[in-house]
Write an enzyme that holds these catalytic residues in place. Sequence first.
Site, PDB file in Angstrom:
ATOM      1  N   GLY A 147       0.812  -1.198   0.000  1.00 36.95           N
ATOM      2  CA  GLY A 147       0.000   0.000   0.000  1.00 36.95           C
ATOM      3  C   GLY A 147       0.850   1.253   0.000  1.00 36.95           C
ATOM      4  N   CYS A 148       0.256   2.372  -0.369  1.00 36.58           N
ATOM      5  CA  CYS A 148       1.009   3.619  -0.520  1.00 36.58           C
ATOM      6  C   CYS A 148       1.634   4.069   0.797  1.00 36.58           C
ATOM      7  CB  CYS A 148       0.112   4.706  -1.098  1.00 36.58           C
ATOM      8  SG  CYS A 148      -1.457   4.959  -0.230  1.00 36.58           S
ATOM      9  N   TYR A 149       0.857   4.068   1.878  1.00 35.05           N
ATOM     10  CA  TYR A 149       1.407   4.453   3.177  1.00 35.05           C
ATOM     11  C   TYR A 149       2.504   3.476   3.604  1.00 35.05           C
ATOM     12  CZ  TYR A 149      -2.435   7.776   4.269  1.00 35.05           C
ATOM     13  OH  TYR A 149      -3.310   8.835   4.296  1.00 35.05           O
ATOM     14  N   VAL A 150       2.315   2.210   3.271  1.00 35.23           N
ATOM     15  CA  VAL A 150       3.279   1.177   3.646  1.00 35.23           C
ATOM     16  C   VAL A 150       4.612   1.425   2.949  1.00 35.23           C
ATOM     17  CG1 VAL A 150       3.712  -1.304   3.730  1.00 35.23           C
ATOM     18  CG2 VAL A 150       1.367  -0.445   3.935  1.00 35.23           C
ATOM     19  N   ALA A 152       5.874   4.231   1.758  1.00 35.42           N
ATOM     20  CA  ALA A 152       6.548   5.399   2.325  1.00 35.42           C
ATOM     21  C   ALA A 152       7.201   5.065   3.663  1.00 35.42           C
ATOM     22  CB  ALA A 152       5.554   6.547   2.497  1.00 35.42           C
TER      23      ALA A 152
END
Length: 337
Positions: A147-150, A152
Site C-alpha cells: 500500500g502507498c502508506y506502507v 513510504a
Amino acid sequence: MDVVVVGASGFVGQELVRVLARHPVFEPVAFQAHQRAGRRLGELVPGLSVDLAERPIEPIDPRAVAAELAFCALPHGHSGGIIRELRARGVRVVDLGADLRLADEATWRRWYGDDHPAPELLGSAVVGVAEHVRTELASAQVWAVPGCYVTATVLAAKPLIDAGLARRDLVVVDAISGVTGAGSAATETTHFVNVAEGVRAYALGGHRHTPEMRSLLGVPVRFTPHLGPYSRGIAATITLPVADATVDADSVRDVLARAYGTSPFVEVRETPPSTREVRGSNRAVLAATVDDEVGVIVATSVIDNLGKGAAQHAVQGANLMVGVDEVLGLEGLGVWP
C-alpha cells in the site's frame, strides 16, 4: 511484451495508463474495468496520444486476457478471484490491490471484515517494496505491491531496524496523503469544501495498512493517517526507539545512504523534503535524525501516492520481473513546479 490493465478506470489505473503509454517494452493490449466500461480512455486520462485516447475500456473478463503480464488495480476483495483465473492461464500478475498482501486469512478477515475471495492464494505472492525484493521479483509469478502508506514507511524504517539502530519496539507512524489516495469515487469526506484549507486524521481505530507495516517491519506499529487538501503525495513521519545511546544522526543517515546507494529512485538527504518534489514521479526522498533527549530516531519519507505509492512502483517491479532495467519507462517523469 503484451500487458493488460485490469481496473483502468480508477486513479491508480489511470496512472498506469499514463506510464505504460510511454513504456518501450510493455505494450498495453487491453484496458478493463468494472466501472466506465464502454467509455474511451481519453475521457478519463487527458493528454494521451490520439490513437490511445480512442481505445475503449472493456468489461473485466480474465478469460479474454491475451497477454503475458497483467496489472490489477482493483479495490480489496475484487482481485483475488481474477488473479486465480489469470494464473490458471499462465499470466504473471502485478497486483496493486490488497488481496495478497497479507499471508493469514484471519488477519485479512479482521481488517477487511469479509471472507477472503481466494484464500488458497494467500502467501503465494512476493510481498515488499521493489528496492527490498529485487532478487525475488526476478522469478515472481505474482507480486503484491505494498500500500502507498506502507511503501513510504517501510522505505525509511526497514533499513534502520534491520541494521540494529532501532529497537524492535513500538514504531509510531503519522502520515498525510492527498485526496487521490481515497479513490476516484466522490464521498462527503472528499468533497472540496470538506477537504480544502484543512487537515484531518482518520481511521483512528486502525488503518488497513497497519498489518502490512507490522508484517514487513517485524515490529509493533501504531499508524495514524491524515487527509490533506491537495491531490497527490504522501509525507510520512516515522518515530523509532534508538537501540542505544551510540546511535546518532550521522549513523542513521549513513545506514539509509548505504541501503539505497544504488537505488535509482530513492534519495537520502539531511533536510526534510516536500511532497511537491516527488509529484508525478516514482521517486522517494528520505531524511532522518535523532532526538537525543527522548531517545528516538525521527525519519521522514515523501512519495507520490499514485507514483511510488502505486502505479509507477508497479511498473518498476514489473521491469524487474521481466528482466529489464528497473528505470525503463519511468525516466523523466515528474512535475515541477
